[in-house]
Design a protein around this motif. Structure first.
Motif, short mmCIF file in Angstrom:
data_model
loop_
_atom_site.label_atom_id
_atom_site.label_comp_id
_atom_site.label_asym_id
_atom_site.label_seq_id
_atom_site.Cartn_x
_atom_site.Cartn_y
_atom_site.Cartn_z
N ARG A 52 0.82 -1.20 0.00
CA ARG A 52 0.00 0.00 0.00
C ARG A 52 0.86 1.26 0.00
O ARG A 52 0.64 2.19 -0.76
N GLY A 53 1.86 1.27 0.88
CA GLY A 53 2.67 2.47 1.07
C GLY A 53 3.52 2.79 -0.16
O GLY A 53 3.47 3.90 -0.69
N VAL A 54 4.30 1.82 -0.62
CA VAL A 54 5.22 2.08 -1.74
C VAL A 54 4.45 2.09 -3.05
O VAL A 54 4.79 2.82 -3.99
N GLY A 55 3.38 1.28 -3.13
CA GLY A 55 2.54 1.27 -4.32
C GLY A 55 2.69 -0.02 -5.10
O GLY A 55 3.81 -0.40 -5.45
N ASP A 56 1.56 -0.69 -5.39
CA ASP A 56 1.70 -2.01 -6.00
C ASP A 56 1.95 -2.00 -7.49
O ASP A 56 2.03 -3.05 -8.12
N THR A 57 2.13 -0.80 -8.10
CA THR A 57 2.56 -0.81 -9.50
C THR A 57 4.05 -0.50 -9.62
O THR A 57 4.58 -0.40 -10.72
N THR A 58 4.74 -0.33 -8.49
CA THR A 58 6.16 0.00 -8.57
C THR A 58 6.99 -1.26 -8.81
O THR A 58 6.56 -2.37 -8.50
N ASP A 59 8.20 -1.06 -9.35
CA ASP A 59 9.14 -2.17 -9.54
C ASP A 59 9.44 -2.85 -8.21
O ASP A 59 9.54 -4.06 -8.12
N ILE A 60 9.59 -2.01 -7.18
CA ILE A 60 9.95 -2.55 -5.86
C ILE A 60 8.91 -3.59 -5.43
O ILE A 60 9.25 -4.71 -5.07
N VAL A 61 7.64 -3.21 -5.48
CA VAL A 61 6.60 -4.13 -5.00
C VAL A 61 6.38 -5.28 -5.99
O VAL A 61 6.22 -6.43 -5.59
N ARG A 292 -2.48 9.36 5.14
CA ARG A 292 -3.91 9.10 4.93
C ARG A 292 -4.10 7.72 4.27
O ARG A 292 -4.94 6.92 4.69
N LEU A 293 -3.28 7.46 3.26
CA LEU A 293 -3.35 6.19 2.53
C LEU A 293 -3.15 5.00 3.47
O LEU A 293 -3.73 3.93 3.28
N MET A 294 -2.35 5.21 4.51
CA MET A 294 -2.07 4.12 5.42
C MET A 294 -3.01 4.12 6.63
O MET A 294 -2.73 3.49 7.65
N GLY A 295 -4.11 4.86 6.50
CA GLY A 295 -5.15 4.80 7.52
C GLY A 295 -5.00 5.83 8.62
O GLY A 295 -5.69 5.75 9.64
N GLY A 296 -4.13 6.80 8.45
CA GLY A 296 -3.92 7.82 9.48
C GLY A 296 -4.56 9.14 9.12
O GLY A 296 -5.30 9.24 8.15
N PRO A 297 -4.25 10.18 9.91
CA PRO A 297 -4.81 11.50 9.62
C PRO A 297 -4.13 12.14 8.40
O PRO A 297 -3.11 11.64 7.93
N GLU A 298 -4.72 13.22 7.95
CA GLU A 298 -4.16 13.95 6.81
C GLU A 298 -2.94 14.74 7.28
O GLU A 298 -3.08 15.85 7.77
N LEU A 299 -1.77 14.17 7.20
CA LEU A 299 -0.57 14.86 7.69
C LEU A 299 0.52 14.76 6.63
O LEU A 299 0.79 13.67 6.12
#
Ligand code: HAM
Length: 423
Positions: A52-61, A292-299
């Motif tokens: 989720r954090g790095v992004g599932d379309t990245t090479d890394i993931v 926010r993407l990881m379920g936290g506040p807008e920071l």
């Protein structure tokens, strides 16, 4: 079977670890001056932290993660980077309810990527990185860049280039993605299989593809910097202004998109031409949507990471690796009998208690062998404990460089060695 370290990993041996520690000391002191505190997170996390954090379309993931099911059947991943894990920890420990900003760093933290190993690119490598949460202003982007840039100066690395770019926010990116899709649709034949998939889901990832054919097409693609909204433009302008205030030279490089999905607005890389193709020693940027993407506040967030191996490679190429003294201050040799050995042990402990680097023999070797060893080991001073010395409670401290000797009572050995070292 010959046992070897896994491909793409390496041992950091004693002749290297001193330089690592010296560089780490400089980094720690610098981070403290900039108000950063250390965080240490686990080297593995639940896979979705990175997916989720790095992004599932990245090479890394998609290609590079070491992912496994643990014995409880949960999918775990050795961290390929640390921003997502630090955000996870920040949220789990509710640091958002305290004062902002929160400024954290991690040092020589092992990361794992299943990449094609080559010089400067490994499967296990180490990062020094910083993350700032809760600071929206571009002055903070400039602050983290200044931390990185000044660190390199402090370490004696001069020949570097700072490349900056803005990749906008989700609002301006929507329009941009449309024109990017249209452009790549016209070059479908040239794109690799993975990029065909990316075209629908995340065309910006094509800009970061490592295939030479995709790279060539990407070079002429529309540039994000030409499509950013007024707010993002203003933010980028502020960044440039603050960099100028800090006296940090930069060039705007529209080709920098970075290989992770979480970036918004500022992205940057610091590049050295001294270590060849893997010359990016530091990369980072702003990631205002990640929390926010990881379920936290807008920071908002902003940070960077250095590859420590690459940093040391650059320093080595420039002859700037710290010289580390690996020799002892004093070698206390003794006759191989119990009384003499015990006295040597006692003196050695007294010296060490005073901060002196002292060594003794542990193999009951003869005096000749011990003397030879002391010479070879590079010890700066040597003391010999024989029958006379035991009887008189007195020794001679020999300077190994010039052979001169001074007399010392056993009680004063540590004091006298100290004054000789500092003479
Ligand atoms: P990254 O660009 O993927 O960013 O990695 C940062 C640095 O780690 C690179 O510039 C490089 O020096 C080093 N590095 C990456 N992969 C390897 C490898 N396979 N072998 C050796 N060194 C490598 C990140 O990881 C982001 N988390 C940085 C960040 C922090 N952005 C915001 N906060």
């Amino acid at each position: 079977m010959e046992m070897k370290a896994p491909r793409g990993t390496h041992d950091i041996m004693p002749e290297q670890s001193g330089a690592w520690q010296a560089v780490e000391d400089v980094i720690r002191r610098r981070c403290a001056r900039f108000g950063f505190e250390e965080i240490r997170t686990p080297i593995f996390e639940q896979t979705n932290v990175f997916a989720r954090g790095v992004g599932d379309t990245t090479d890394i993931v998609q290609k590079e993660m070491y992912t496994f099911d643990d014995k409880g059947g949960r999918s775990m991943t050795l961290r390929p980077e640390n921003t997502a894990g630090v955000v996870r920890a920040f949220l789990e420990h509710r640091l958002y309810s305290g004062p902002m900003p929160v400024k954290l760093y991690y040092l020589s933290a092992p990361m794992f990527r299943y990449e094609n190993p080559q010089s400067g690119r490994y499967r296990q490598f180490h990062q020094f990185g910083v993350e700032v949460f809760g600071a929206p202003s571009a002055s903070c982007d400039a602050e983290v860049i200044a931390l990185a840039w000044g660190l390199l100066k402090e370490l004696g690395v001069e020949k570097l280039a700072l490349h900056i770019n803005s990749i906008g926010c989700p609002t301006c990116r929507m329009e941009y993605q449309k024109s990017l899709r249209a452009y790549f649709n016209d070059h479908l034949d040239t794109l690799c299989g993975t990029c065909h998939e990316r075209l629908d889901r995340n065309p910006m990832r094509i800009l970061d593809c490592k295939s030479p054919e995709c790279k060539a097409v990407a070079e002429n693609a529309p540039k994000m910097i030409d499509h950013i909204c007024d707010d993002c433009k203003e933010h980028f302008q502020q960044l440039k202004t603050y960099l100028e205030v800090a006296g940090i030279p930069y060039s705007v490089d529209p080709m920098i998109v970075r290989g992770l999905d979480y970036y918004t607005r500022t992205v940057f890389e610091i590049i050295s031409e001294d270590i060849g193709a893997q010359g990016t020693v530091c990369g980072g940027g702003r990631y205002d949507g990640l929390m926010r993407l990881m379920g936290g506040p807008e920071l908002p967030g902003v940070g960077f990471a250095f590859g420590v191996e690459r940093l040391l490679m650059v320093m080595e190429a420039l002859g700037k690796l710290p010289e580390v003294d690996r020799t002892s201050d004093v070698y206390i040799a003794s006759l191989p009998n119990d009384d003499a050995r015990k006295k040597a042990f006692e003196l050695c402990m007294t010296c060490r208690a005073e901060g002196i680097r002292a060594e003794i023999d542990h193999a009951a070797r003869g005096l000749k062998a011990q003397t030879k060893y002391a010479g070879k080991s590079g010890a700066k001073f040597m003391i010999v404990i024989g029958d006379d010395e035991l009887a008189n409670e007195s020794v001679r401290i020999r300077n190994m460089a010039d052979g001169t000797e001074i007399e010392s009572s056993m009680a004063d050995v540590a004091k006298n060695v100290l004054s000789l070292i500092h003479a």
